[in-house]
Scaffold this active site. Structure first.
Site, short mmCIF file in Angstrom:
data_model
loop_
_atom_site.label_atom_id
_atom_site.label_comp_id
_atom_site.label_asym_id
_atom_site.label_seq_id
_atom_site.Cartn_x
_atom_site.Cartn_y
_atom_site.Cartn_z
CB SER A 1 -0.97 0.02 1.19
OG SER A 1 -2.08 -0.81 0.93
CB SER B 1 -4.55 1.79 3.90
OG SER B 1 -3.73 1.25 2.89
CE LYS C 1 -4.32 1.71 -0.83
NZ LYS C 1 -4.54 0.80 0.29
CE LYS D 1 -1.48 4.12 2.73
NZ LYS D 1 -1.45 2.95 3.65
#
Length: 387
Positions: free
Chosen positions: A58, A113, A61, A220
């Site tokens: 993720s 997320s 992102k 992140k």
């Protein structure tokens, strides 16, 4: 012979001690790949298999948010498609046909997320996930992340979806220059609307380092079974910001704390150029003065280790001359600063004085008078020679 042997043994022992000292001071991280990068210069401060291609989960992102911020309007209304509403994995529970502002979807993307938010954003910006992924990959190439390829906006494992720790440091370094991005990833909690419900959605940032490490700025987290734990974070101390990336790191929180401590303990912000520092003199044509001095129009600081300041190289990008008139403060060329062949930044150079243009009429009269005197002297000399 025995003395030589003893000397060699002594040298080897010193070398071993030095190597052990270096290794002892280097972060021992659990990550398969890791890097720490200075966000000002892009200088790598620590690395471990930094250029090895791996899946990313993720942290993908981060690029999704960059593309959304650069290509969309935060007040855009995004309608959730069936494809987005039924996205697998982590979610902010978007429902088919639900309308959300793009800004709120980016918060859902980066804090909670949301894979559904990622698909909704991609379809809104590019019309489809595939087209959005192409935009992501091209943007990565433009930034310099040449070993990165995106196949989706959320980071779910897919053939051909990969990056490197080094590449994602470059991408995040770029992303953090966007003030809105920096604001979003530092947010710990936010509420966004939830159509059809009496309460709002509450988004909570998954990045524990915001509370675990003083000065952490985000960024992140990520996880899939194939990728393992992935994490991108940044931290700022004494005005200096670094970004850290780990891929497949079982103990990523501790890895990042170690890497931040390593960077901040070894490097300090130092001024390498002050505003007003004299840099160069260049000729002035048709001016009442023959030269003009150029000074730095701004100060410049770098995070460097002790003793490295004298390694900063200055390269000049200035014209061979300028034509009068020249005004005080007029920008004339620049200097580029390099450290270890990496460009750290540029500073415009400015004129430190006014230089007026020569009076053309006076200059012509002066030349005419000189010629007349020369010919007059010639006649006198000829007369003396004849006599």
């Amino acid at each position: 012979m025995r003395k030589i042997s003893l000397l060699l043994v002594a040298i080897m022992m010193v070398s071993i001690v030095n190597i052990q000292t270096v290794l002892a001071n280097t972060p021992d991280v659990s990550a398969a790949s890791a890097v720490v990068m200075d966000t000002v210069t892009g200088r790598v401060i620590f690395e471990k298999n930094a250029h090895k291609k791996r899946t990313m989960a993720s942290i993908t992102k981060i690029m999704t948010a960059v593309i959304a911020l650069e290509n969309g309007n935060l007040n855009d209304i995004v309608v959730t498609s069936p494809n987005a509403a039924h996205a697998e994995g982590s979610s902010i529970w978007l429902e088919e046909g639900e309308k959300q502002k793009l800004e709120d979807l980016i918060y859902g993307l980066m804090l909670s997320s949301g894979n559904d938010a990622a698909i909704a954003i991609a379809e809104h910006i590019a019309g489809s996930v595939d087209e959005f992924a192409k935009i992501m990959t091209q943007k990565a190439k433009d930034i310099g992340a040449i070993n990165t390829n995106f196949k989706n906006p959320n980071g779910l494992d897919e053939e051909g979806h990969y990056t490197t720790a080094y590449d994602f440091a470059l991408i995040t370094r770029y992303a953090l220059k966007n003030d809105k991005f920096a604001e979003i990833v530092k947010t710990e909690k936010r509420q966004i609307p939830w159509e059809g419900h009496k309460w709002n959605r509450v988004l909570t940032n998954h990045n524990k380092l915001l509370k675990m490490y003083e000065g952490c700025d985000g960024v992140k987290t990520g996880y899939t079974k194939k990728s393992g734990r992935t994490l991108v974070s940044s931290a700022t101390r004494d005005g200096w910001q670094v970004v850290a990336v780990t891929l497949n790191a079982p103990n990523d929180w501790e890895d990042h704390k170690k890497m931040f401590d390593y960077a901040f303990d070894r490097y300090k912000i130092q001024s390498v150029c002050e505003e007003g520092d004299f840099m160069k003199t260049i000729p002035v044509l048709d001016g009442k003065k023959d030269t003009i001095s150029l000074v730095a129009s701004a100060s410049f600081q770098l995070p460097i280790m002790e003793g490295e300041k004298n390694k900063v190289e200055v390269k000049y990008d200035v014209p061979d001359y300028v034509m009068a008139p020249v005004n005080y403060g007029q920008e004339i060329g620049k200097i580029d600063l390099y450290l270890e062949d990496i460009k750290c930044g540029s500073i415009p150079l400015a004129a430190i004085d006014n230089v007026e243009r020569k009076d053309v009429k006076m200059a012509f009269e002066k030349i005419t008078k000189s010629w007349m005197m020369m010919f007059s002297n010639r006649e006198i000399i000829l007369k003396l020679m004849i006599n």
